[in-house]
Scaffold this motif. Structure first.
Motif, PDB file in Angstrom:
ATOM      1  N   VAL A 150       0.746  -1.210   0.033  1.00 37.87           N
ATOM      2  CA  VAL A 150       0.192   0.030  -0.038  1.00 37.87           C
ATOM      3  C   VAL A 150       0.743   1.263  -0.011  1.00 37.87           C
ATOM      4  O   VAL A 150       0.451   2.185  -0.676  1.00 37.87           O
ATOM      5  N   GLU A 151       1.988   1.398   0.651  1.00 38.71           N
ATOM      6  CA  GLU A 151       2.774   2.448   0.724  1.00 38.71           C
ATOM      7  C   GLU A 151       3.494   2.701  -0.484  1.00 38.71           C
ATOM      8  O   GLU A 151       3.835   3.611  -0.934  1.00 38.71           O
ATOM      9  N   GLU A 152       3.987   1.712  -1.221  1.00 39.30           N
ATOM     10  CA  GLU A 152       4.678   1.574  -2.479  1.00 39.30           C
ATOM     11  C   GLU A 152       3.745   2.341  -3.495  1.00 39.30           C
ATOM     12  O   GLU A 152       4.284   2.956  -4.306  1.00 39.30           O
ATOM     13  N   HIS A 153       2.506   1.630  -3.301  1.00 38.83           N
ATOM     14  CA  HIS A 153       1.449   2.292  -4.314  1.00 38.83           C
ATOM     15  C   HIS A 153       1.284   3.532  -4.036  1.00 38.83           C
ATOM     16  O   HIS A 153       1.163   4.499  -5.038  1.00 38.83           O
ATOM     17  N   LEU A 154       1.026   4.202  -2.901  1.00 40.16           N
ATOM     18  CA  LEU A 154       0.953   5.642  -2.795  1.00 40.16           C
ATOM     19  C   LEU A 154       2.005   6.464  -3.240  1.00 40.16           C
ATOM     20  O   LEU A 154       1.665   7.541  -3.745  1.00 40.16           O
ATOM     21  N   VAL A 194      -5.248   4.623 -13.954  1.00 41.01           N
ATOM     22  CA  VAL A 194      -3.991   4.442 -13.703  1.00 41.01           C
ATOM     23  C   VAL A 194      -3.433   4.159 -12.510  1.00 41.01           C
ATOM     24  O   VAL A 194      -2.427   3.041 -12.371  1.00 41.01           O
ATOM     25  N   ALA A 195      -4.149   4.402 -11.406  1.00 35.62           N
ATOM     26  CA  ALA A 195      -3.779   4.076 -10.249  1.00 35.62           C
ATOM     27  C   ALA A 195      -4.148   2.484  -9.887  1.00 35.62           C
ATOM     28  O   ALA A 195      -3.166   1.906  -9.305  1.00 35.62           O
ATOM     29  N   ARG A 196      -5.346   2.085 -10.598  1.00 31.24           N
ATOM     30  CA  ARG A 196      -5.438   0.791 -10.389  1.00 31.24           C
ATOM     31  C   ARG A 196      -4.521  -0.024 -11.256  1.00 31.24           C
ATOM     32  O   ARG A 196      -3.827  -1.027 -10.541  1.00 31.24           O
ATOM     33  N   ILE A 202       2.414  -3.488  -8.914  1.00 35.08           N
ATOM     34  CA  ILE A 202       3.230  -3.613  -7.593  1.00 35.08           C
ATOM     35  C   ILE A 202       2.873  -4.670  -6.817  1.00 35.08           C
ATOM     36  O   ILE A 202       3.731  -5.521  -6.477  1.00 35.08           O
ATOM     37  N   GLY A 203       1.813  -5.191  -6.940  1.00 34.45           N
ATOM     38  CA  GLY A 203       1.428  -6.436  -6.511  1.00 34.45           C
ATOM     39  C   GLY A 203       2.149  -7.632  -7.117  1.00 34.45           C
ATOM     40  O   GLY A 203       2.517  -8.635  -6.502  1.00 34.45           O
TER      41      GLY A 203
END
Ligand code: ADP
Ligand code: MN
Ligand code: MN
Ligand code: MN
Length: 336
Positions: A150-154, A194-196, A202-203
């Motif tokens: 979650v942090e890497e995604h943010l 794009v966020a999805r 990243i997953g």
């Protein structure tokens, strides 16, 4: 110098479209959308064209730096058919907001999903963790699962220049949310997609999938996932009149079915009247009411009926383009 452009689009799968992407190498690229050429792909592999005439066209509509790849950009695209018309899978083309008068804030909920156990992160292989309660906005290894992802995604979203407003751990174990706001419905949809995309990618590096389904744990006592759509236009932002709000909210009443049709698959499993949802069969609105179809935020009332509304019905797997398109259509249909 070679630059990598990742062209991203939505396939033609029903009832839920998936992200697809492929890389184009260009040289002497200056970083603007105008420089991104149209491209094509094999629509027969994505349920978007028959094999005999398989080409579909990718029309670039949004660009941002790719935060995870050297010398690279992410390019969100609309899909056109071989004649250059918007493909029927293209929800973005339905949005009637050319002056960007509509602002949207989407609250995207999702589950981080262990492909081995086929359960959310935090669920033991053979059973269930303790009941809901401690997980929402939690801290600590006993209750918060997948924070590194979650942090890497943010950070990736912020580095890409997406307008993420916040993140939080959600009510179920392994469930999270991010919020994205944009002035302009198309832009809001572009940024959510794009966020999805970034979250999915990243997953991959963690061997963790994203489950966008609105009720992945069925009818057990676990929350589903929504994508609340907060919206406003100049009228809603400046009305100063409860009556204007009532007229707009009443315009939603006769078109419930049209809205539910694009608010995400299997929403009957989620909109049950429990777990902070309204029944899929009802239409209701109310100030501060999280059990209503549309919530009038207290903020809007406190500002003297100048603000926004929150449609709580769209689910986590809905296409934000189609959600925005139908909301705009209904708001514009209100006789004020
Ligand atoms: P909650 O969880 O209480 O429903 P959040 O803080 O998660 O609320 O989300 C509220 C959303 O409303 C944010 O995405 C925010 O950008 C959006 N929002 C705030 N003001 C407006 C506005 N005027 N028009 C559209 N969306 C708005
Ligand atoms: Mn929220
Ligand atoms: Mn939430
Ligand atoms: Mn909300």
């Amino acid at each position: 110098m070679a630059t990598k452009l990742e062209y991203i689009w939505l396939d033609g799968y029903k009832p839920t479209q998936s992200l697809r992407s492929k890389t184009k190498i260009v040289s002497d690229f200056g970083g603007t959308l105008a420089e991104c050429p149209d491209w094509s792909f094999d629509g027969s592999s994505t349920e978007q064209a028959p094999g005999g005439s398989s080409d579909c066209i990718l029309k670039p509509v949004f660009i941002c730096p790719d935060p995870q790849r050297r010398d690279a950009y992410l390019v969100m695209c609309e899909v056109l058919d071989s004649t250059g018309k918007a493909h029927e899978s293209n929800g973005r083309a339905l949005i009637d907001d050319d002056d960007n008068d509509f602002w949207f804030g989407f609250e995207q909920e999702y589950f981080l999903w262990d492909p081995e156990t086929n359960k959310p992160l935090g669920f033991p292989a053979g059973g269930y963790p303790g009941p809901q309660g401690p997980y929402y906005c939690s801290v600590g290894a006993k209750n918060a699962f997948g924070r590194d992802i979650v942090e890497e995604h943010l950070d990736a979203c912020l580095d890409a220049g997406l307008n993420v407003e916040g993140i939080n751990a959600e009510v179920a174990a392994g469930q999270w949310e991010f919020q994205i706001f944009a002035k302009g419905a198309k832009e809001a949809g572009d940024q959510i997609w794009v966020a999805r995309y970034l979250l999915e990618r990243i997953g991959e590096t963690y061997g963790v999938a994203v489950n966008w389904h609105c009720k992945p744990l069925g009818q057990l006592d676990w929350n589903g996932s929504g994508m609340h759509a907060n919206f406003s236009n100049t009228t809603l932002r400046t009305a100063g009149d409860k009556e204007v709000y009532t007229k707009i909210l009443e315009a939603f009443r006769p078109v419930v079915a049209e809205h539910i049709a694009v608010y995400g698959a299997d929403n009957d499993q989620r909109l049950t009247g429990k777990h902070e949802t309204a029944s899929i069969h009802d239409y209701s609105y109310g100030v501060s009411d999280r059990g209503a179809s549309i919530r009038i935020p207290l903020y809007t009332v406190q500002k003297g009926w100048k603000g926004y509304l929150e449609d709580r019905r769209p689910n986590s797997a809905a296409d934000p383009y189609k959600v925005a398109a139908v909301i705009i259509k209904t708001v514009k249909s209100a006789k004020l």
